[in-house]
Design an enzyme around this catalytic site. Sequence first.
Site, PDB file in Angstrom:
ATOM      1  NE  ARG B  16      48.282  43.966  -0.181  1.00 18.98           N
ATOM      2  CZ  ARG B  16      47.509  43.006   0.284  1.00 18.98           C
ATOM      3  NH1 ARG B  16      47.854  42.344   1.373  1.00 18.98           N
ATOM      4  NH2 ARG B  16      46.368  42.712  -0.295  1.00 18.98           N
ATOM      5  CB  SER B  43      48.844  40.959   5.321  1.00 18.47           C
ATOM      6  OG  SER B  43      47.819  40.075   5.663  1.00 18.47           O
ATOM      7  CD  GLU B  64      51.549  43.552  16.401  1.00 17.90           C
ATOM      8  OE1 GLU B  64      51.347  43.505  17.636  1.00 17.90           O
ATOM      9  OE2 GLU B  64      50.892  42.871  15.585  1.00 17.90           O
ATOM     10  CG  ASP B 123      40.030  43.612   6.873  1.00 16.34           C
ATOM     11  OD1 ASP B 123      39.080  42.807   6.963  1.00 16.34           O
ATOM     12  OD2 ASP B 123      41.169  43.290   6.494  1.00 16.34           O
ATOM     13  CD  GLN B 127      42.286  45.197  11.303  1.00 14.42           C
ATOM     14  OE1 GLN B 127      43.233  44.469  11.055  1.00 14.42           O
ATOM     15  NE2 GLN B 127      41.783  45.305  12.527  1.00 14.42           N
TER      16      GLN B 127
HETATM   17  C1  LIG Z   1      47.855  43.826  16.845  1.00 16.71           C
HETATM   18  C2  LIG Z   1      47.451  43.018  15.660  1.00 16.71           C
HETATM   19  N1  LIG Z   1      48.408  42.411  14.930  1.00 16.71           N
HETATM   20  C3  LIG Z   1      48.062  41.704  13.828  1.00 16.71           C
HETATM   21  C4  LIG Z   1      46.755  41.610  13.442  1.00 16.71           C
HETATM   22  C5  LIG Z   1      46.380  40.881  12.163  1.00 16.71           C
HETATM   23  N2  LIG Z   1      45.657  39.626  12.455  1.00 16.71           N
HETATM   24  C6  LIG Z   1      44.320  39.538  12.374  1.00 16.71           C
HETATM   25  S1  LIG Z   1      43.741  38.032  12.801  1.00 16.71           S
HETATM   26  C7  LIG Z   1      45.296  37.445  13.084  1.00 16.71           C
HETATM   27  C8  LIG Z   1      45.502  36.032  13.551  1.00 16.71           C
HETATM   28  C9  LIG Z   1      44.770  35.787  14.826  1.00 16.71           C
HETATM   29  O1  LIG Z   1      44.987  34.500  15.290  1.00 16.71           O
HETATM   30  P1  LIG Z   1      44.190  33.990  16.561  1.00 16.71           P
HETATM   31  O2  LIG Z   1      44.286  34.986  17.663  1.00 16.71           O
HETATM   32  O3  LIG Z   1      44.657  32.622  16.864  1.00 16.71           O
HETATM   33  O4  LIG Z   1      42.672  34.000  16.091  1.00 16.71           O
HETATM   34  P2  LIG Z   1      41.914  32.961  15.132  1.00 16.71           P
HETATM   35  O5  LIG Z   1      41.691  33.668  13.844  1.00 16.71           O
HETATM   36  O6  LIG Z   1      42.753  31.739  14.981  1.00 16.71           O
HETATM   37  O7  LIG Z   1      40.642  32.682  15.816  1.00 16.71           O
HETATM   38  C10 LIG Z   1      46.247  38.440  12.831  1.00 16.71           C
HETATM   39  C11 LIG Z   1      47.696  38.272  12.958  1.00 16.71           C
HETATM   40  C12 LIG Z   1      45.797  42.266  14.242  1.00 16.71           C
HETATM   41  N3  LIG Z   1      44.491  42.255  13.934  1.00 16.71           N
HETATM   42  N4  LIG Z   1      46.166  42.951  15.349  1.00 16.71           N
END
Ligand SMILES: Cc1ncc(C[n+]2csc(CCOP(=O)(O)OP(=O)(O)O)c2C)c(N)n1
Lengths: 280, 319
Positions: B16, B43, B64, B123, B127
């Site tokens: 990556r 990421s 997505e 993770d 994931q």
């Molecule tokens: C479908 C999906 N897309 C991307 C991710 C990667 N991801 C994990 S946490 C996160 C951010 C989450 O933000 P939020 O819902 O505001 O939760 P917070 O951590 O702020 O509590 C992302 C993009 C994921 N887990 N699932």
Amino acid sequence: MSTDTTRPSIDDLQAKAKVIRQHIVRMTTEAGSGHPSSSLSATEVVTALYFGGYMQYDANRPDWNARDRFIMSKGHACPVLYAAMAEAGYFPTEDLMTLRKLGSPLEGHPNLRRLDGIEASTGSLGQGLSIGIGQALACRIDRLESKVFVMIGDGEMGEGQVWEAIATAAKYQLGSLTAIIDQNGFQQTGATGDVLDLTPFQPKIESFGWHVQTINGNDMGEVVAALDAAAAVTDRPTAIVSKTQKGFGILPVLEEAGDLNFHGKPLPADMCEKALELLS
Amino acid sequence: MYFGEASGLKLGKATRDAFGEALKSLGDKFPNVVTVDGDVGNSTRTEPFAKVFPERAFNVGIAESNMVSVAGGLASAGKTPVVASFAAFLLCNAYDQIRMSVAFPNLNVKLVGSHAGISIGEDGPSQMGIEDVALASSFPGMVVMVPSDEITTVKATEAMLEHVGPTYLRLGRPAVPVIYEDGCDFEIGKAIQVRDGDDVTVIANGIMVATALDAAKQLEAEGVSVRVLDMHTVKPIDDAAIAKAARETQALVVAEEHGPAGGLGAAVAISASKSAPVPIAYVNSGDCYAESGDPQGLLEKYGLTPSAIVDAARSVTQR
Ligand SMILES: Cc1ncc(C[n+]2csc(CCOP(=O)(O)OP(=O)(O)O)c2C)c(N)n1
Ligand SMILES: [Mg+2]
């Protein structure tokens, strides 16, 4: 067992929240990865649900069919859930230190096949509310009074599926369903206001026919009052827009590190020590 | 300890990371390239490109399916969108959007899935992309690439941008050994012979190429001569290299960091069965979801090791 309806005091709940925060910080630092800040913002709500008398469950009988259910849709915040479950007696608190290690049922994201008491396997954001609807509908068919609580991230609200679920829950007038949006203002790549601003949540969700309240979700008094008010609504789904701070409880430590999002990383040992001092 | 070390390979960059740097440096050469992200650019490593070319970078948030169809729109209006997320979320969450907004109209969209396989580690299974190669391969016209190291990742990134049509590039999270320190030829659909041998051929891609080299070394000590093919392109598969290997070595092992269905193993089996059916053994992460844990521990527990390849090679050479 938490099947009685006597309410602990706000002070008791705050003390419990502090213990849970200590677990969150310790277990993620020990694991060397994880999402402490996402867990800390949600701590008051999760603590009130498990220890405030708002959920009926039996830690010795996690499959009790009349239980109330909690789904952590933002699955990366599972350290707060694991800490609450350990304090509630689902497993020994020592096990929290096995977080994310090979062989441990405390996986990086909740996995219902590995850990009794987990109601939904999450980690791909956006699906928890739909799963909660399915569980609420099943309970309705079985004439169970069970309530279903779903915690969703404010970034997670970007998933279209969440809005499909909001419409579905309104259609079926799911009074047993409560969604809590943890509006901590951040998602992975920055402030939600910069990445995808979906605020204000309250009028949007109300327009679907839900009962919605907006509160300071790091104020235990407001959390408890909102859960009381939600319980009184039985003819439609309810949402609590819980305005919080990511990393609440250890904010000075995150400020010092110059990162108020601190997304998806554990505190290094020195920061962990300072954080635990703040939480003592 | 890492697999490939026993073969003298030095630890290099994560694929990556190599992708992220390559994409950024190719930004001027390919002015039509734009990125579409779903809140994980830090990421997937599209972030460096987005910093240099902010007007060509879009972050739609955690959405997505929307992200993929937006890319379809960009492509149908002349842009070359690079759409990146975790392999699991990109392929599984947006499968129908890839089908209808990208593959069916045969648009020039570059799908990039990071965090492939179980080696992401702690993770955990939600994931881990373990179905992504199968899903990507199922789309008619999709090119599917799984590079093994930083050198081939850079070449695959450029090849992907030069190719006209939908592609999928699979990337990993952890640092991996450098296989091609002295460079290599890279062409979409053409396997690289990393090592010659005549008793058995190990066909691998991704992190399993380095693992295969360690296995080949062990087998050599037992007097078994092993050919190793880096099958970086799963689709279109290199039928000629597979037929040649099957005829010349009379036994195949396929090794991939993916579930057993629909990935490299299936592609090789279909190809070999048409040209030169020989015994084939399969090394993959099994018909299961793995668990959280340290990457090396997971690879061992789920059988993605040199010794698993050694055992598989023995089983096909003794048949
Ligand atoms: C479908 C999906 N897309 C991307 C991710 C990667 N991801 C994990 S946490 C996160 C951010 C989450 O933000 P939020 O819902 O505001 O939760 P917070 O951590 O702020 O509590 C992302 C993009 C994921 N887990 N699932
Ligand atoms: Mg958030």
